[in-house]
Design a protein around this motif. Structure first.
Motif, PDB file in Angstrom:
ATOM      1  N   SER A  46     136.609 -62.239 -31.593  1.00  0.00           N
ATOM      2  CA  SER A  46     136.134 -61.275 -32.585  1.00  0.00           C
ATOM      3  C   SER A  46     136.706 -59.910 -32.222  1.00  0.00           C
ATOM      4  O   SER A  46     137.180 -59.695 -31.106  1.00  0.00           O
ATOM      5  CB  SER A  46     134.604 -61.227 -32.601  1.00  0.00           C
ATOM      6  N   ALA A  47     136.653 -58.959 -33.167  1.00  0.00           N
ATOM      7  CA  ALA A  47     137.214 -57.635 -32.920  1.00  0.00           C
ATOM      8  C   ALA A  47     136.728 -56.680 -33.996  1.00  0.00           C
ATOM      9  O   ALA A  47     136.009 -57.068 -34.923  1.00  0.00           O
ATOM     10  CB  ALA A  47     138.745 -57.687 -32.901  1.00  0.00           C
ATOM     11  N   SER A  48     137.141 -55.403 -33.879  1.00  0.00           N
ATOM     12  CA  SER A  48     136.751 -54.387 -34.853  1.00  0.00           C
ATOM     13  C   SER A  48     137.876 -53.389 -35.069  1.00  0.00           C
ATOM     14  O   SER A  48     138.554 -52.981 -34.124  1.00  0.00           O
ATOM     15  CB  SER A  48     135.499 -53.640 -34.381  1.00  0.00           C
ATOM     16  N   ALA A  49     138.054 -52.967 -36.312  1.00  0.00           N
ATOM     17  CA  ALA A  49     138.949 -51.866 -36.640  1.00  0.00           C
ATOM     18  C   ALA A  49     138.261 -50.557 -36.283  1.00  0.00           C
ATOM     19  O   ALA A  49     137.059 -50.393 -36.510  1.00  0.00           O
ATOM     20  CB  ALA A  49     139.287 -51.888 -38.129  1.00  0.00           C
ATOM     21  N   VAL A  50     139.018 -49.618 -35.713  1.00  0.00           N
ATOM     22  CA  VAL A  50     138.457 -48.323 -35.313  1.00  0.00           C
ATOM     23  C   VAL A  50     139.327 -47.189 -35.845  1.00  0.00           C
ATOM     24  O   VAL A  50     140.506 -47.373 -36.158  1.00  0.00           O
ATOM     25  CB  VAL A  50     138.330 -48.204 -33.774  1.00  0.00           C
ATOM     26  N   THR A  51     138.731 -46.018 -35.940  1.00  0.00           N
ATOM     27  CA  THR A  51     139.478 -44.820 -36.292  1.00  0.00           C
ATOM     28  C   THR A  51     140.653 -44.647 -35.335  1.00  0.00           C
ATOM     29  O   THR A  51     140.488 -44.798 -34.117  1.00  0.00           O
ATOM     30  CB  THR A  51     138.574 -43.586 -36.206  1.00  0.00           C
ATOM     31  N   SER A  52     141.818 -44.322 -35.865  1.00  0.00           N
ATOM     32  CA  SER A  52     142.988 -44.163 -35.004  1.00  0.00           C
ATOM     33  C   SER A  52     144.043 -43.338 -35.708  1.00  0.00           C
ATOM     34  O   SER A  52     144.091 -43.262 -36.936  1.00  0.00           O
ATOM     35  CB  SER A  52     143.577 -45.534 -34.638  1.00  0.00           C
ATOM     36  N   GLU A  53     144.898 -42.722 -34.905  1.00  0.00           N
ATOM     37  CA  GLU A  53     145.973 -41.904 -35.444  1.00  0.00           C
ATOM     38  C   GLU A  53     146.927 -42.722 -36.297  1.00  0.00           C
ATOM     39  O   GLU A  53     147.402 -42.266 -37.336  1.00  0.00           O
ATOM     40  CB  GLU A  53     146.720 -41.229 -34.296  1.00  0.00           C
ATOM     41  N   ASN A  54     147.220 -43.961 -35.852  1.00  0.00           N
ATOM     42  CA  ASN A  54     148.145 -44.799 -36.607  1.00  0.00           C
ATOM     43  C   ASN A  54     147.472 -45.616 -37.697  1.00  0.00           C
ATOM     44  O   ASN A  54     148.128 -46.356 -38.428  1.00  0.00           O
ATOM     45  CB  ASN A  54     148.929 -45.727 -35.675  1.00  0.00           C
ATOM     46  N   ARG A  55     146.143 -45.528 -37.795  1.00  0.00           N
ATOM     47  CA  ARG A  55     145.344 -46.215 -38.811  1.00  0.00           C
ATOM     48  C   ARG A  55     145.512 -47.732 -38.712  1.00  0.00           C
ATOM     49  O   ARG A  55     145.297 -48.447 -39.679  1.00  0.00           O
ATOM     50  CB  ARG A  55     145.706 -45.722 -40.220  1.00  0.00           C
ATOM     51  N   SER A  56     145.847 -48.219 -37.520  1.00  0.00           N
ATOM     52  CA  SER A  56     146.206 -49.634 -37.366  1.00  0.00           C
ATOM     53  C   SER A  56     145.694 -50.231 -36.065  1.00  0.00           C
ATOM     54  O   SER A  56     146.252 -51.219 -35.580  1.00  0.00           O
ATOM     55  CB  SER A  56     147.739 -49.777 -37.424  1.00  0.00           C
ATOM     56  N   THR A  57     144.642 -49.653 -35.463  1.00  0.00           N
ATOM     57  CA  THR A  57     144.180 -50.067 -34.140  1.00  0.00           C
ATOM     58  C   THR A  57     142.925 -50.927 -34.207  1.00  0.00           C
ATOM     59  O   THR A  57     141.972 -50.614 -34.923  1.00  0.00           O
ATOM     60  CB  THR A  57     143.937 -48.844 -33.251  1.00  0.00           C
ATOM     61  N   VAL A  58     142.927 -51.996 -33.425  1.00  0.00           N
ATOM     62  CA  VAL A  58     141.821 -52.951 -33.321  1.00  0.00           C
ATOM     63  C   VAL A  58     141.380 -52.998 -31.865  1.00  0.00           C
ATOM     64  O   VAL A  58     142.218 -53.003 -30.958  1.00  0.00           O
ATOM     65  CB  VAL A  58     142.273 -54.356 -33.787  1.00  0.00           C
ATOM     66  N   ILE A  59     140.061 -53.038 -31.629  1.00  0.00           N
ATOM     67  CA  ILE A  59     139.517 -53.136 -30.268  1.00  0.00           C
ATOM     68  C   ILE A  59     138.884 -54.514 -30.078  1.00  0.00           C
ATOM     69  O   ILE A  59     138.146 -55.002 -30.945  1.00  0.00           O
ATOM     70  CB  ILE A  59     138.461 -52.043 -30.011  1.00  0.00           C
ATOM     71  N   THR A  60     139.156 -55.137 -28.926  1.00  0.00           N
ATOM     72  CA  THR A  60     138.612 -56.463 -28.624  1.00  0.00           C
ATOM     73  C   THR A  60     138.464 -56.592 -27.110  1.00  0.00           C
ATOM     74  O   THR A  60     138.542 -55.599 -26.372  1.00  0.00           O
ATOM     75  CB  THR A  60     139.529 -57.556 -29.205  1.00  0.00           C
TER      76      THR A  60
END
Length: 392
Positions: free
Chosen positions: A196-210
C-alpha cells in the motif's frame, strides 16, 4: 544484504515479527516547507506466477539531501538515500502498464515474515532526546487540479472531530484519503506481490510514500512497480501509475533495519498529467512528537481481508518497548497493508491529514499491534530526494 536465516515462516515465530506489505505543526518553532505545484501482516510470500518482465533496473546510486540543522547548531550529516532507476523510458512504462492485467493484480500476494534484529536499536532516552532536538517540518496537503492550472493548491489541514477508535474497519467516508491512498503492485523474486502507499504533496507532483520493503527486499529492488490510487474491488478509477525512480534509506538498503523501513517512488505522468494534479496529495511531517492520536490506512490482503478495499485503524500511538524505535498502534490489518500511510490530525470529514509513518511490521505474538518507523531526518531525506526528481 538480507541474510536468509532472517526469513522465518509466520507460524513458527515466537518473539519475532512479521513485515507488513501496512501530522501537523507541533509548535511555534516548527518549520513549514512550502512547495510550488505540486504490509501489514501475516501473509505468505507465495506469488501469482506468470511472466515477470521487470524493466528499468540498470543502476543503483545514492542521492538526496542531508538533514536540517538542529536547534543547538548543525546536525550530523544524514546518510544519503539509495536511488534505483525503474521504468524511466516511455517504452518501459508501456511494458509495465501492459503487464499489470486485472488477473495479475487480483492474484498478487503480500510479502513474507521477517524477524526484527534482536540486537537492533531500541528507543533509549538519548535517542528520544535526539529526536526531540530536531526541527519539526511540515508540508501541507494539496487538492487535485489546482486553481491556477499550474499545480495543486496548498491547503492547511484542520482538526476534525474526535478520533473514532478502530482496529481494522473498512473506510466508508470517502474524501481525499479515498483518492490519495492506493495499492502498490510489483514483482519480487519472480512473483507478483502487493503493498500500500499514499500520494503526498511534492515539488514534482509525482511522489508516493511507502515502506522500504515495498521497493526493496532480499538484496534487490522490485520490478514492474506501479501505484494504483483509489483501488477498489479491482477497479482503477484514477489509473495505474508506473514508477520511474525508487528511493529508500541506506539503513534499509544495507541491513533491512525496520527502524528505517521507509521508501518513496516517483511516478511517470499519465495521459499528460502528474499524479497529485489528478488525485491530490496528503501532507507530510517529520520530527514530530510521539504518542499522538493517529489513523493508519492500507489494503490488507491476508485473511480475513482480501485486498479489495481500503481499511483503517485509529487510536493513540505508543512506543515499541521490545526491539525497535518504531511507533505502534492497535490494529489488526494483515499482509498487503505495508506501506500504507499513518496520519496525524486526519480530518475524517475531508479525508485530509499529515502523513507521519507507514505500516511496517507486526510481532507474531501480538497480532493486534501494528508498528511503523518514526519519521525523522532519514525519512525526510528520502522524501526530499524523490520530490525533487524530475519525471521523464
Amino acid at each position: 544484504m538480507r541474510h536468509s536465516a532472517r526469513f522465518v515462516p509466520i507460524l513458527t515465530l515466537v518473539a519475532g515479527g512479521t513485515l507488513l506489505s501496512t501530522a501537523i505543526v507541533s509548535g511555534a518553532s516548527a518549520t513549514t516547507a512550502t512547495t510550488t505545484g505540486t504490509g501489514a501482516g501475516t501473509g505468505t510470500r507465495a506469488g501469482a506466477g506468470g511472466d515477470t518482465s521487470a524493466t528499468g533496473t540498470s543502476r543503483t546510486t545514492t542521492t538526496g539531501t542531508a538533514g536540517s540543522a538542529g536547534r543547538a547548531g548543525a546536525a550530523p550529516a544524514v546518510p544519503r538515500p539509495v536511488e534505483r532507476e525503474a521504468a524511466d523510458t516511455r517504452a518501459e512504462q508501456r511494458a509495465v502498464q501492459r503487464y499489470w492485467t486485472e488477473a495479475r493484480m487480483e492474484a498478487a500476494k503480500p510479502l513474507a515474515a521477517l524477524v526484527p534484529e534482536k540486537d537492533g536499536a531500541r528507543l533509549t532516552a538519548a535517542a528520544r532526546a535526539a529526536q526531540a532536538a530536531a526541527d519539526p517540518v511540515l508540508v501541507p496537503a494539496t487538492t487535485p487540479e489546482g486553481t491556477d492550472g499550474d499545480g495543486a493548491e496548498t491547503l492547511t489541514t484542520t482538526r476534525g472531530p474526535a478520533v473514532r477508535a478502530s482496529t481494522g474497519s473498512p473506510w466508508t467516508r470517502g474524501g481525499a484519503i479515498a483518492r490519495t491512498a492506493g495499492r502498490v503492485f510489483f514483482t519480487y523474486q519472480g512473483r507478483n506481490a502487493s503493498c500500500s502507499a499514499s500520494a503526498v504533496t511534492s515539488e514534482n507532483r509525482s511522489t508516493v510514500i511507502t515502506a522500504g520493503h515495498c521497493v526493496r527486499m532480499g538484496g534487490a529492488f522490485h520490478g514492474n512497480w506501479v501505484f494504483v490510487p483509489g483501488y477498489e474491488n479491482g477497479n482503477r478509477p484514477h489509473g495505474t501509475w508506473v514508477a520511474t525512480t525508487l528511493y529508500t534509506t541506506p539503513q534499509w538498503n544495507n541491513s533491512e533495519d525496520v527502524n528505517h523501513d521507509v521508501a518513496s517512488a516517483v511516478v511517470a505522468p499519465l495521459n499528460g498529467r502528474a499524479l497529485t494534479d489528478v488525485v491530490g496529495g496528503q501532507g507530510i511531517a517529520f520530527n514530530q512528537p510521539r504518542r499522538r492520536q493517529m489513523h493508519s490506512f492500507g489494503y490488507p490482503a491476508g485473511a480475513p481481508y482480501d485486498g479489495s478495499k481500503l481499511v483503517y485503524c485509529a487510536g493513540r500511538a505508543f512506543d515499541d518497548f521490545l526491539m525497535t524505535r518504531d511507533i505502534g498502534l492497535n490494529c489488526t490489518m494483515t499482509g498487503g497493508s505495508s506501506g500504507g500511510p499513518w496520519f496525524l490530525d486526519l480530518d475524517e470529514g475531508t479525508g485530509l491529514g499529515t502523513l507521519n509513518s507507514v505500516n511496517s511490521f507486526k510481532y507474531a505474538f501480538a497480532a493486534g499491534w501494528m508498528f511503523g518507523p518514526y519519521f525523522g531526518t532519514e525519512a525526510q531525506a528520502v522524501y526530499e530526494a524523490a520530490q525533487t526528481t524530475g519525471t521523464p
